[in-house]
Design an enzyme around this catalytic site. Sequence first.
Site, mmCIF file in Angstrom:
data_model
loop_
_atom_site.group_PDB
_atom_site.id
_atom_site.type_symbol
_atom_site.label_atom_id
_atom_site.label_comp_id
_atom_site.label_asym_id
_atom_site.label_seq_id
_atom_site.Cartn_x
_atom_site.Cartn_y
_atom_site.Cartn_z
ATOM 1 N N THR A 1 -7.792 -4.268 -7.404
ATOM 2 C CA THR A 1 -6.731 -4.264 -6.395
ATOM 3 C C THR A 1 -6.196 -2.867 -6.093
ATOM 4 O O THR A 1 -5.973 -2.501 -4.945
ATOM 5 C CB THR A 1 -5.570 -5.177 -6.837
ATOM 6 O OG1 THR A 1 -6.062 -6.495 -7.070
ATOM 7 C CG2 THR A 1 -4.490 -5.222 -5.766
ATOM 8 N N ALA A 2 -5.976 -2.057 -7.129
ATOM 9 C CA ALA A 2 -5.316 -0.756 -6.931
ATOM 10 C C ALA A 2 -6.289 0.410 -6.868
ATOM 11 O O ALA A 2 -5.854 1.564 -6.827
ATOM 12 C CB ALA A 2 -4.311 -0.514 -8.044
ATOM 13 N N ALA A 3 -7.583 0.151 -6.830
ATOM 14 C CA ALA A 3 -8.554 1.251 -6.864
ATOM 15 C C ALA A 3 -8.352 2.213 -5.699
ATOM 16 O O ALA A 3 -8.285 3.434 -5.877
ATOM 17 C CB ALA A 3 -9.973 0.701 -6.858
ATOM 18 N N GLY A 4 -8.259 1.659 -4.494
ATOM 19 C CA GLY A 4 -8.106 2.502 -3.317
ATOM 20 C C GLY A 4 -6.787 3.241 -3.295
ATOM 21 O O GLY A 4 -6.738 4.442 -2.995
ATOM 22 N N ASP A 5 -5.708 2.559 -3.627
ATOM 23 C CA ASP A 5 -4.389 3.201 -3.611
ATOM 24 C C ASP A 5 -4.276 4.250 -4.710
ATOM 25 O O ASP A 5 -3.645 5.299 -4.527
ATOM 26 C CB ASP A 5 -3.280 2.161 -3.749
ATOM 27 C CG ASP A 5 -3.197 1.236 -2.538
ATOM 28 O OD1 ASP A 5 -3.636 1.646 -1.450
ATOM 29 O OD2 ASP A 5 -2.699 0.103 -2.697
ATOM 30 N N LYS B 1 0.820 -1.212 0.000
ATOM 31 C CA LYS B 1 0.000 0.000 0.000
ATOM 32 C C LYS B 1 0.857 1.266 0.000
ATOM 33 O O LYS B 1 0.532 2.239 -0.679
ATOM 34 C CB LYS B 1 -0.962 0.002 1.192
ATOM 35 C CG LYS B 1 -2.004 -1.097 1.156
ATOM 36 C CD LYS B 1 -3.143 -0.839 2.093
ATOM 37 C CE LYS B 1 -4.069 0.219 1.557
ATOM 38 N NZ LYS B 1 -4.790 -0.164 0.331
ATOM 39 N N GLY B 2 1.944 1.270 0.761
ATOM 40 C CA GLY B 2 2.806 2.441 0.775
ATOM 41 C C GLY B 2 3.409 2.708 -0.588
ATOM 42 O O GLY B 2 3.350 3.830 -1.114
ATOM 43 N N ASN C 1 2.436 1.515 -3.519
ATOM 44 C CA ASN C 1 1.385 1.808 -4.502
ATOM 45 C C ASN C 1 0.981 3.280 -4.442
ATOM 46 O O ASN C 1 0.830 3.947 -5.471
ATOM 47 C CB ASN C 1 0.151 0.955 -4.240
ATOM 48 C CG ASN C 1 0.362 -0.518 -4.514
ATOM 49 O OD1 ASN C 1 1.371 -0.922 -5.081
ATOM 50 N ND2 ASN C 1 -0.586 -1.328 -4.082
ATOM 51 N N LEU D 1 -16.476 4.927 -1.716
ATOM 52 C CA LEU D 1 -17.721 4.161 -1.700
ATOM 53 C C LEU D 1 -17.830 3.200 -2.874
ATOM 54 O O LEU D 1 -18.936 2.866 -3.305
ATOM 55 C CB LEU D 1 -18.911 5.132 -1.703
ATOM 56 C CG LEU D 1 -18.948 6.130 -0.537
ATOM 57 C CD1 LEU D 1 -19.987 7.215 -0.797
ATOM 58 C CD2 LEU D 1 -19.239 5.395 0.770
ATOM 59 N N GLY D 2 -16.696 2.750 -3.396
ATOM 60 C CA GLY D 2 -16.719 1.786 -4.493
ATOM 61 C C GLY D 2 -17.425 2.344 -5.711
ATOM 62 O O GLY D 2 -17.091 3.420 -6.212
ATOM 63 N N GLY E 1 -18.564 6.060 -5.792
ATOM 64 C CA GLY E 1 -17.630 7.184 -5.803
ATOM 65 C C GLY E 1 -17.011 7.467 -4.457
ATOM 66 O O GLY E 1 -16.502 6.566 -3.794
ATOM 67 N N ASN F 1 -12.304 3.343 3.344
ATOM 68 C CA ASN F 1 -13.417 2.851 2.547
ATOM 69 C C ASN F 1 -14.580 2.515 3.492
ATOM 70 O O ASN F 1 -14.488 2.748 4.704
ATOM 71 C CB ASN F 1 -12.999 1.663 1.669
ATOM 72 C CG ASN F 1 -12.575 0.433 2.471
ATOM 73 O OD1 ASN F 1 -12.941 0.262 3.643
ATOM 74 N ND2 ASN F 1 -11.801 -0.440 1.846
#
Length: 302
Positions: A241-245, A38-39, A41, A214-215, A218, A178
Amino acid sequence: MIVVFGSINVDLVTAVPRLPGPGETVKGPGYRTFPGGKGANQALAARRAGASVAMVGAVGDDGFRAEALSLLDAAGVDLSGVAAADAPTGIALIAVDERAENQIVVASGANALADPAGVASRIGAGDWLLLQFEVPDAAVLAAAEAAKRAGARVILNAAPAGPVPTALAALLDVLIVNEHEAAEVAASAGLPDEPKAFAAAWAARTGGACVVTLGAEGAFAASGGETVSVAPPAVTVVDTTAAGDGFVGAFAAALDRGASLADALLDGVAAGSLAVEAAGAQPSLPGADAIRARAAGLKATR
């Protein structure tokens, strides 16, 4: 500048027809390896979004080290704060099903030895420190304290999900979670667990900003009694996988260049939506031009 203190991994990714249940084995056709953590990314996401970025963390002196750092190095992230630890480079085992949902197991390895002392020598007044929870909690707190002493601002992405200690919460300028992470933080803090209510309550209690992703709906942010939301575009999802990062890195890069909370939210949603359209965590993270183009087609609603 953005200083990222966090995890650096190699991701081992396999496609499966469905995610396994407890005690179940599901076969995949093979696997691929990608740089991750995560860091790392978020550092790469912020750099590709246009920010100057320094990474502080740890890797092992092993065969995974070069791959773990390869895309960060190629993008021009400052890696002078990445130490060689007496432990293996961290890895993440990721299964991705036919609906592009994932299941992740992380083996921390060298990340458990990440030293926050590297933050103090690289951060200054007006900079941003970006944190997550894939390195030890005590190290995260020490890094935040060093940033505040230097006059920097602090963003925490509370992932993986867990409580945010009171001492750390008091140092944050921005909390990003999230929906699942919001519920975990809310339960430990005695706040409402509905995502938007949580964001407003956190902002009111701490005086900082709170962002909830919120996936498919948005993202939502609250700060200073004001709220803003951004709906995502319709996309064809390949790998989440990388959406949040991707969101976090682009959001931080926008704040670093002086953007408003609303404009940073637009960039974050744009980057997250672009990241799900390709496979692999770091390879899927978009560049600044693509982010700006997609953000231009989105709307922030207050």
